[in-house]
Scaffold this active site. Structure first.
Site, PDB file in Angstrom:
ATOM      1  N   ASP A 149      79.238  47.437  -8.935  1.00 14.78           N
ATOM      2  CA  ASP A 149      79.127  48.858  -9.286  1.00 14.78           C
ATOM      3  C   ASP A 149      79.398  49.790  -8.102  1.00 14.78           C
ATOM      4  OD1 ASP A 149      78.556  48.169 -11.868  1.00 14.78           O
ATOM      5  OD2 ASP A 149      76.400  48.534 -11.729  1.00 14.78           O
ATOM      6  N   LYS A 196      69.659  54.334 -13.688  1.00 19.20           N
ATOM      7  CA  LYS A 196      70.081  54.161 -15.087  1.00 19.20           C
ATOM      8  C   LYS A 196      69.830  52.736 -15.561  1.00 19.20           C
ATOM      9  CE  LYS A 196      74.658  53.465 -15.845  1.00 19.20           C
ATOM     10  NZ  LYS A 196      74.959  52.211 -16.576  1.00 19.20           N
ATOM     11  N   ASN A 197      70.242  51.762 -14.733  1.00 18.65           N
ATOM     12  CA  ASN A 197      70.189  50.370 -15.180  1.00 18.65           C
ATOM     13  C   ASN A 197      68.789  49.755 -15.109  1.00 18.65           C
ATOM     14  OD1 ASN A 197      72.841  50.563 -15.829  1.00 18.65           O
ATOM     15  ND2 ASN A 197      73.605  49.415 -14.060  1.00 18.65           N
ATOM     16  N   CYS A 212      85.290  45.846 -23.098  1.00 16.90           N
ATOM     17  CA  CYS A 212      85.242  47.228 -22.639  1.00 16.90           C
ATOM     18  C   CYS A 212      86.234  47.347 -21.498  1.00 16.90           C
ATOM     19  CB  CYS A 212      83.842  47.640 -22.218  1.00 16.90           C
ATOM     20  SG  CYS A 212      83.345  46.951 -20.654  1.00 16.90           S
ATOM     21  N   ARG A 244      83.215  40.780 -21.260  1.00 17.74           N
ATOM     22  CA  ARG A 244      81.765  40.955 -21.308  1.00 17.74           C
ATOM     23  C   ARG A 244      81.093  40.368 -22.552  1.00 17.74           C
ATOM     24  NH1 ARG A 244      80.332  46.852 -19.130  1.00 17.74           N
ATOM     25  NH2 ARG A 244      78.414  45.826 -18.497  1.00 17.74           N
ATOM     26  N   ARG A 246      77.960  59.708 -18.123  1.00 19.12           N
ATOM     27  CA  ARG A 246      77.173  58.559 -18.567  1.00 19.12           C
ATOM     28  C   ARG A 246      76.187  58.117 -17.491  1.00 19.12           C
ATOM     29  NH1 ARG A 246      80.312  53.592 -20.447  1.00 19.12           N
ATOM     30  NH2 ARG A 246      78.139  52.990 -20.455  1.00 19.12           N
TER      31      ARG A 246
HETATM   32  N1  EPU Z   1      78.560  37.157 -18.876  1.00 21.58           N
HETATM   33  C1  EPU Z   1      78.851  36.096 -19.691  1.00 21.58           C
HETATM   34  N2  EPU Z   1      78.034  35.847 -20.762  1.00 21.58           N
HETATM   35  C2  EPU Z   1      76.950  36.608 -21.047  1.00 21.58           C
HETATM   36  C3  EPU Z   1      76.660  37.701 -20.208  1.00 21.58           C
HETATM   37  C4  EPU Z   1      77.485  37.944 -19.123  1.00 21.58           C
HETATM   38  O1  EPU Z   1      79.825  35.375 -19.473  1.00 21.58           O
HETATM   39  O2  EPU Z   1      76.258  36.321 -22.029  1.00 21.58           O
HETATM   40  C5  EPU Z   1      79.414  37.438 -17.694  1.00 21.58           C
HETATM   41  C6  EPU Z   1      80.092  38.802 -17.776  1.00 21.58           C
HETATM   42  O3  EPU Z   1      81.272  38.763 -18.531  1.00 21.58           O
HETATM   43  C7  EPU Z   1      80.314  39.120 -16.313  1.00 21.58           C
HETATM   44  C8  EPU Z   1      79.105  38.493 -15.625  1.00 21.58           C
HETATM   45  O4  EPU Z   1      78.584  37.554 -16.544  1.00 21.58           O
HETATM   46  O5  EPU Z   1      81.478  38.491 -15.853  1.00 21.58           O
HETATM   47  C9  EPU Z   1      78.011  39.459 -15.235  1.00 21.58           C
HETATM   48  O6  EPU Z   1      77.715  40.310 -16.316  1.00 21.58           O
HETATM   49  P1  EPU Z   1      76.236  40.849 -16.602  1.00 21.58           P
HETATM   50  O7  EPU Z   1      75.809  40.337 -17.929  1.00 21.58           O
HETATM   51  O8  EPU Z   1      75.364  40.590 -15.436  1.00 21.58           O
HETATM   52  O9  EPU Z   1      76.487  42.413 -16.740  1.00 21.58           O
HETATM   53  P2  EPU Z   1      75.701  43.359 -17.711  1.00 21.58           P
HETATM   54  O10 EPU Z   1      74.300  42.912 -17.798  1.00 21.58           O
HETATM   55  O11 EPU Z   1      76.464  43.561 -18.961  1.00 21.58           O
HETATM   56  C10 EPU Z   1      74.839  44.998 -15.856  1.00 21.58           C
HETATM   57  C11 EPU Z   1      74.956  46.466 -15.588  1.00 21.58           C
HETATM   58  C12 EPU Z   1      76.383  46.797 -15.167  1.00 21.58           C
HETATM   59  C13 EPU Z   1      76.711  45.983 -13.914  1.00 21.58           C
HETATM   60  C14 EPU Z   1      76.499  44.475 -14.184  1.00 21.58           C
HETATM   61  C15 EPU Z   1      76.690  43.612 -12.952  1.00 21.58           C
HETATM   62  C16 EPU Z   1      73.290  47.392 -17.053  1.00 21.58           C
HETATM   63  C17 EPU Z   1      72.965  48.204 -18.259  1.00 21.58           C
HETATM   64  N3  EPU Z   1      74.574  47.207 -16.785  1.00 21.58           N
HETATM   65  O12 EPU Z   1      75.761  44.726 -16.913  1.00 21.58           O
HETATM   66  O13 EPU Z   1      76.417  48.178 -14.859  1.00 21.58           O
HETATM   67  O14 EPU Z   1      78.038  46.211 -13.513  1.00 21.58           O
HETATM   68  O15 EPU Z   1      75.165  44.263 -14.681  1.00 21.58           O
HETATM   69  O16 EPU Z   1      75.814  43.975 -11.951  1.00 21.58           O
HETATM   70  O17 EPU Z   1      72.390  46.955 -16.347  1.00 21.58           O
HETATM   71  C18 EPU Z   1      77.430  50.306 -14.552  1.00 21.58           C
HETATM   72  O18 EPU Z   1      76.292  50.774 -14.367  1.00 21.58           O
HETATM   73  O19 EPU Z   1      78.481  50.963 -14.305  1.00 21.58           O
HETATM   74  C19 EPU Z   1      77.563  48.937 -15.066  1.00 21.58           C
HETATM   75  C20 EPU Z   1      78.678  48.501 -15.633  1.00 21.58           C
END
Ligand code: EPU
Length: 419
Positions: A306, A22-23, A118, A123, A398
């Protein structure tokens, strides 16, 4: 709203085949926006999040065709007619922010709702925005929306404060069409980021340092559509590994991205799960009692957040205690009270959960709260005595393709019924 009903206590047996990730599929679908024309995406999982994302891209004029259940998803991005991802969608699926980078690079404008919080944490997307500004995008926030505009993007050196997965992806996509060279420092190392980079390369992008924390992108004038096979889902594979292990089953997991699962496989091994792994196959066998082991979630190559909930479900039946530390998301223990309803003994203090292994779990009605939390309840329900009912299954829809069908094929007594 449907619920899932499980009669636990059956040792799973047989084979299961892992779907596309998915990701990886979501950012790759977003990246098709960069190259006008017809793309063929193979191994796209059939999931609610993918359907939602199709709707988002549909709002921009993208057209889709599906060639059967196993055929490629055909994505036609020839004509863009919109550049807006509305709140109604982004609040249900944060990954919709992935249109920001590619849209602004191709259409020079994008309006995307701020995702807000969320279930698993605040996030923010500040790092996405900071990076885009460095690339020359003018960002304004207006009534909960990010309005992004640019004349021509230009290369920049960007150091991320945190190695954000979708942030790295957004910036990498935007930089492919920028003038000059972009260097992203402290980039996320997750295999899905590398899969996107390989897709971008197939479109004609010039990217160095794929899979490392310093990614260099030399901007090009245009990209061309392509055909691509999306990587397998390491989290789905880990989830079936946990399901097989908790029931003491004998299960072959096919099409698993074994090389990208080292941290997870090591922890299962340490916990006493008996399995062997080759390139794309994991064979789980019944073993001795499980042992409690400590786990800390970390960015890749560490143990993935995850998989935290699913591993915790396994630890509820291990001998001894385990301490599970969540370092990525501040509120990702919503499954704990639900697992405790099934007879688990878990207490939470800050970002640590202490799991004291029990002899057995006992079925109960429980509520899914987010995608991976729901998966942990399914795993626990498979091992629990009597009946477990899981409500709010749309969370599972999802991210898990054909979950009930796949588990039924492994002998689980699981069914989906209207609640
Ligand atoms: N963060 C910030 N600022 C930003 C972006 C992130 O502070 O601008 C922080 C977040 O709050 C968090 C950390 O950085 O504490 C990591 O977040 P990240 O941005 O890496 O997560 P994401 O990109 O929103 C993806 C996956 C998630 C997975 C995380 C961590 C996708 C679509 N989603 O989310 O997947 O948990 O990386 O590996 O790729 C899931 O599939 O169930 C899921 C939640």
């Amino acid at each position: 709203m449907d619920k899932i009903v499980i009669e636990g206590g059956v040792e799973l047996s047989g084979e299961v085949t892992i779907s596309g990730a998915k990701n990886a599929a979501l950012p790759i679908m977003a990246a098709t926006l960069l190259a006008p024309g017809v793309h063929y995406l193979h191994h796209v999982p059939r999931l609610a999040d993918i359907r939602t994302f199709r709707k988002v891209l549909g709002l921009m004029g993208v057209q889709f065709e599906e060639a059967g259940l196993d055929g490629p998803l055909v994505v036609d991005t020839s004509r863009l007619t919109g550049w807006m991802a509305p709140y109604e969608v982004v609040k249900t699926m944060r990954a919709a922010v992935l249109v920001l980078g590619p849209l602004v690079a191709r259409a020079r404008q994008a309006t995307v709702s701020l995702p807000g919080g969320c279930a698993i944490g605040a996030r923010p997307i500040d790092q996405h925005l900071k990076g885009l500004e460095a690339l020359g995008v003018k960002i304004t926030l207006n009534q909960g929306y990010v309005e992004a505009k640019a004349r021509r993007l230009h290369g920049a050196e960007i150091t991320l404060d945190v190695p954000t997965v979708t942030g790295t992806e957004n910036l990498m996509m935007a930089a492919t069409l920028a003038e000059g060279t972009t260097i992203i420092h402290n980039a996320a190392l997750e295999p899905e980021v590398a899969d996107l980079a390989r897709f971008l390369t197939a479109l004609g992008a010039k990217i160095e340092g794929i899979g490392t924390e310093t990614i260099t992108i030399h901007g090009v004038n245009a990209l061309r559509p392509t055909a691509y096979h999306i990587m397998s889902d390491r989290i789905e594979a880990g989830t079936y590994l946990a399901a097989a292990a908790i029931t003491g089953g004998r299960v072959t997991i096919n099409n698993a991205p074994v090389a990208q699962m080292s941290a997870v496989l090591e922890k299962f091994h340490e916990a006493g799960v008996r399995f062997s792994a080759t390139d794309h196959t994991i064979r789980v066998e019944p073993g001795d009692a499980l042992t409690g082991v400590d786990v800390k979630t970390l960015p890749y190559p560490g143990f993935p957040t995850d998989m935290q909930a699913q591993f915790m479900a396994l630890m509820t039946l291990a001998q001894g205690a385990s301490v599970i530390t969540e370092t990525i998301f501040e509120n990702r223990f919503m499954h704990v009270p639900e697992l405790n309803r099934l007879g688990a003994d878990i207490s939470v203090s800050g970002n640590h959960a202490v799991v004291r292994g029990r002899r057995h779990l006992l079925g109960a009605p429980v509520m899914a709260t987010d995608l991976r939390a729901s998966a942990s309840l399914v795993i626990a329900g498979l091992a629990a005595k009597n009946t477990t009912e899981i409500h709010r299954v749309y969370h599972l829809d999802r991210g898990y393709a054909h979950l009930v069908e796949k588990l039924t094929a492994l002998g689980a007594r699981i069914r989906r019924v209207p609640a």
